[in-house]
Scaffold this motif. Sequence first.
Motif, PDB file in Angstrom:
ATOM      1  N   ASP A 127      53.288  24.957  54.859  1.00  0.00           N
ATOM      2  CA  ASP A 127      51.934  24.539  54.486  1.00  0.00           C
ATOM      3  C   ASP A 127      51.424  25.333  53.278  1.00  0.00           C
ATOM      4  OD1 ASP A 127      51.695  22.375  56.187  1.00  0.00           O
ATOM      5  OD2 ASP A 127      50.805  23.536  57.818  1.00  0.00           O
ATOM      6  N   CYS A 128      50.489  24.708  52.576  1.00  0.00           N
ATOM      7  CA  CYS A 128      50.088  25.260  51.279  1.00  0.00           C
ATOM      8  C   CYS A 128      48.640  24.859  50.979  1.00  0.00           C
ATOM      9  CB  CYS A 128      51.050  24.745  50.196  1.00  0.00           C
ATOM     10  SG  CYS A 128      50.801  25.485  48.585  1.00  0.00           S
ATOM     11  N   GLY A 129      47.713  25.479  51.712  1.00  0.00           N
ATOM     12  CA  GLY A 129      46.294  25.232  51.467  1.00  0.00           C
ATOM     13  C   GLY A 129      45.870  25.772  50.106  1.00  0.00           C
ATOM     14  N   GLU A 130      44.686  25.345  49.652  1.00  0.00           N
ATOM     15  CA  GLU A 130      44.163  25.844  48.370  1.00  0.00           C
ATOM     16  C   GLU A 130      44.118  27.371  48.365  1.00  0.00           C
ATOM     17  OE1 GLU A 130      40.192  24.581  47.366  1.00  0.00           O
ATOM     18  OE2 GLU A 130      40.212  25.659  45.453  1.00  0.00           O
ATOM     19  N   GLY A 131      44.574  27.970  47.286  1.00  0.00           N
ATOM     20  CA  GLY A 131      44.532  29.428  47.166  1.00  0.00           C
ATOM     21  C   GLY A 131      45.796  30.107  47.658  1.00  0.00           C
ATOM     22  N   THR A 132      46.806  29.323  48.074  1.00  0.00           N
ATOM     23  CA  THR A 132      48.053  29.948  48.525  1.00  0.00           C
ATOM     24  C   THR A 132      48.675  30.775  47.400  1.00  0.00           C
ATOM     25  OG1 THR A 132      48.470  28.269  50.216  1.00  0.00           O
ATOM     26  CG2 THR A 132      50.386  29.466  49.390  1.00  0.00           C
ATOM     27  N   GLN A 133      48.653  30.265  46.172  1.00  0.00           N
ATOM     28  CA  GLN A 133      49.234  31.049  45.073  1.00  0.00           C
ATOM     29  C   GLN A 133      48.455  32.350  44.847  1.00  0.00           C
ATOM     30  OE1 GLN A 133      49.094  29.893  40.952  1.00  0.00           O
ATOM     31  NE2 GLN A 133      47.378  28.494  41.229  1.00  0.00           N
ATOM     32  N   HIS A 134      47.160  32.314  45.096  1.00  0.00           N
ATOM     33  CA  HIS A 134      46.359  33.541  44.956  1.00  0.00           C
ATOM     34  C   HIS A 134      46.770  34.542  46.035  1.00  0.00           C
ATOM     35  CE1 HIS A 134      44.036  30.353  43.049  1.00  0.00           C
ATOM     36  NE2 HIS A 134      43.264  31.238  42.460  1.00  0.00           N
ATOM     37  N   GLN A 135      46.945  34.071  47.263  1.00  0.00           N
ATOM     38  CA  GLN A 135      47.333  34.957  48.361  1.00  0.00           C
ATOM     39  C   GLN A 135      48.698  35.583  48.078  1.00  0.00           C
ATOM     40  OE1 GLN A 135      44.265  35.088  49.756  1.00  0.00           O
ATOM     41  NE2 GLN A 135      45.004  34.830  51.853  1.00  0.00           N
ATOM     42  N   LEU A 136      49.622  34.780  47.544  1.00  0.00           N
ATOM     43  CA  LEU A 136      50.982  35.273  47.291  1.00  0.00           C
ATOM     44  C   LEU A 136      50.990  36.466  46.341  1.00  0.00           C
ATOM     45  CD1 LEU A 136      52.981  31.936  47.036  1.00  0.00           C
ATOM     46  CD2 LEU A 136      53.215  33.710  48.794  1.00  0.00           C
ATOM     47  N   MET A 137      50.011  36.513  45.433  1.00  0.00           N
ATOM     48  CA  MET A 137      49.953  37.640  44.493  1.00  0.00           C
ATOM     49  C   MET A 137      49.770  38.974  45.218  1.00  0.00           C
ATOM     50  SD  MET A 137      47.907  36.379  41.111  1.00  0.00           S
ATOM     51  CE  MET A 137      46.514  35.613  41.915  1.00  0.00           C
ATOM     52  N   ARG A 138      49.300  38.899  46.479  1.00  0.00           N
ATOM     53  CA  ARG A 138      49.092  40.127  47.254  1.00  0.00           C
ATOM     54  C   ARG A 138      50.227  40.375  48.251  1.00  0.00           C
ATOM     55  NH1 ARG A 138      43.850  41.560  45.861  1.00  0.00           N
ATOM     56  NH2 ARG A 138      42.931  39.867  44.669  1.00  0.00           N
ATOM     57  N   THR A 139      51.345  39.639  48.107  1.00  0.00           N
ATOM     58  CA  THR A 139      52.520  39.844  48.965  1.00  0.00           C
ATOM     59  C   THR A 139      53.729  40.120  48.076  1.00  0.00           C
ATOM     60  OG1 THR A 139      53.348  37.560  48.949  1.00  0.00           O
ATOM     61  CG2 THR A 139      51.575  38.063  50.509  1.00  0.00           C
ATOM     62  N   ARG A 140      54.894  40.276  48.705  1.00  0.00           N
ATOM     63  CA  ARG A 140      56.103  40.509  47.917  1.00  0.00           C
ATOM     64  C   ARG A 140      56.836  39.204  47.606  1.00  0.00           C
ATOM     65  NH1 ARG A 140      60.723  42.477  51.857  1.00  0.00           N
ATOM     66  NH2 ARG A 140      60.301  41.183  53.662  1.00  0.00           N
ATOM     67  N   ASP A 188      45.109  37.010  58.030  1.00  0.00           N
ATOM     68  CA  ASP A 188      45.708  36.863  56.705  1.00  0.00           C
ATOM     69  C   ASP A 188      46.422  38.167  56.325  1.00  0.00           C
ATOM     70  OD1 ASP A 188      44.237  34.528  56.819  1.00  0.00           O
ATOM     71  OD2 ASP A 188      43.604  34.643  54.723  1.00  0.00           O
ATOM     72  N   PHE A 189      47.608  38.008  55.786  1.00  0.00           N
ATOM     73  CA  PHE A 189      48.451  39.109  55.287  1.00  0.00           C
ATOM     74  C   PHE A 189      49.166  39.891  56.387  1.00  0.00           C
ATOM     75  CE2 PHE A 189      45.240  38.545  51.887  1.00  0.00           C
ATOM     76  CZ  PHE A 189      46.093  37.964  50.971  1.00  0.00           C
ATOM     77  N   ASP A 190      48.937  39.555  57.663  1.00  0.00           N
ATOM     78  CA  ASP A 190      49.747  40.164  58.711  1.00  0.00           C
ATOM     79  C   ASP A 190      51.202  39.740  58.522  1.00  0.00           C
ATOM     80  OD1 ASP A 190      47.714  41.431  60.024  1.00  0.00           O
ATOM     81  OD2 ASP A 190      47.657  40.074  61.740  1.00  0.00           O
ATOM     82  N   THR A 191      52.101  40.703  58.627  1.00  0.00           N
ATOM     83  CA  THR A 191      53.535  40.420  58.560  1.00  0.00           C
ATOM     84  C   THR A 191      54.166  40.742  59.905  1.00  0.00           C
ATOM     85  OG1 THR A 191      53.698  40.793  56.194  1.00  0.00           O
ATOM     86  CG2 THR A 191      55.714  41.094  57.458  1.00  0.00           C
TER      87      THR A 191
END
Lengths: 323, 323
Positions: free
Chosen positions: B36-49, B305-308
Amino acid sequence: MEFTFLGTSAGTPTRSRNVTGLALCRSGPKPWYLIDCGEGTQHQLMRTRYSVMQLRAIFITHIHGDHIFGLPGLLTSASMLGRTEPLDIIAPVQVQRFIHAVIDNSDSSLSYPLNFINSEAPEFYWQDDQFRVTNVALSHRVPCRAFVFTEINLERKLRQDKLLEDGVMAGPNWGDLQKGKDVLLADGRLLKSDDYTHIPRTARKLIVGGDNDTPELLRDACPGTHVLIHEATYTQDVADRVGPWPQHSSAQQVARFAQSVKLPNLVLTHFSSRYQSYPGGTPNINQLAAEALQHYKGHLFLANDFDTYQLTTDLQLHRLTDR
Amino acid sequence: MEFTFLGTSAGTPTRSRNVTGLALCRSGPKPWYLIDCGEGTQHQLMRTRYSVMQLRAIFITHIHGDHIFGLPGLLTSASMLGRTEPLDIIAPVQVQRFIHAVIDNSDSSLSYPLNFINSEAPEFYWQDDQFRVTNVALSHRVPCRAFVFTEINLERKLRQDKLLEDGVMAGPNWGDLQKGKDVLLADGRLLKSDDYTHIPRTARKLIVGGDNDTPELLRDACPGTHVLIHEATYTQDVADRVGPWPQHSSAQQVARFAQSVKLPNLVLTHFSSRYQSYPGGTPNINQLAAEALQHYKGHLFLANDFDTYQLTTDLQLHRLTDR
């Protein structure tokens, strides 16, 4: 008159800058106007005082993704919040097709009507009770427009001396005249508001540019303009290296133009993601400012996300928040 | 095997939760998979690896906006970064129409090919060298699928005793057998990898649900499943008040189901924006946890959000990061 940057990055978001979006209002956030709507605009709005419920119109400069991909989420979220007020979307016709295709293929529906208005139509203008908006064709890879906001219906001041001289006593008639209404007196005289009031200040005028490689195109629109918000994607050296294909402006180009038309306030935005905003980052956003300042002697600002600017009635531009 | 939540809010984003997105990888972030790929997914990815350059496939559970409106920005940003690797998009067919309409109406083009694969096709499965993915039809307002990820090509261990017993000495043949390859010896004997190796552990299996009002539909897929990630949009009292129309699950419903199939790990996500995450906020996200714990005795987690999370080879689920 206030405006708040919701995004100041060109093409792709960065960790500190979203893609393009600008919130504008005349006096308080009800109603307000959105110019461009990159992905994540609804997320940025959650950190401002603007609500999609009070949004009156969206102006789209051109169809590139970093200026429109936030529309589907913003429009459907407004629907989930129960908006019923119609919303004007002033944009190239492809934006209407884009929205319809998105709605059709995502099982979406809106609880309020959209009015699409073609921003590329000849003799375009849009008007409500606060602003008259015209536009100027720019030069970019796709048709692109700058929007020119001029405030209308300015507060009138009564010419009390003249009213008393003509025997019109204080009362409800004075109020009507002040609101711009003409008044028919019991004795048959018609008092024209324009004769008994005056507007004691200048209408504020703001230009919000889109992507553009030829600032000169704005020359005819600049007289009487108090603020120009314009892209400055690159410093001149980077623009020279990148070549003309992207059709963006350098800081130098915009600054030279603004100086040539003696623009009092220039706000640069839409920066290439290569420019770093943190101290010591290379290449640095400050290089854009330094380059612009060599050519422009007015008040120069570089936009940051969430910066709010106020253009006061005495035509001074103040940055209210700063990072 | 790791997964990171990019968004855990239902319908609209909140200040602390984005709309749906989940990053999954088997061993390190190259390659990885997006569900899934809600709006802002690319923004969130910038804060992950995770980088869009190493993304192998996108799985879309259903066509609602909070699950797909991030696709246009993510896909075009990958192109601006110069991606050339093909990208698989496993989704209902409307998603292909959505993407094409977006590209056609925004002057976009992609530097890499998209392979659209219909997730609603009968006998659907998708496979690469790391995972075999099947799906399960759920019950929602539009066709919706859960994706079942089972790891394949597990590391083999040599049966050294048997090899030596059969006179096969250590050497390159051992390496080939361990990689799963059958080996033809000079003396004409064919050694089958399956006869001389064994897989010393269980394949890990994860189900990522979509929006769904009937967890029971997952019953047949649950045997051997180590983790179920499932929506729990409401507590039961709110679900009762809202009524059946949205076709979502309550925490109680999912918990009861997970208990009935003795699922070892349950991660709830996709929470209504009414539930507050800050201490004391009402109604509170903790009410969802409390309700689920009344009915489920396994390991329960509520996603942020951001839990791994890491599912180790000994089949334990650990939350690596916590707010």
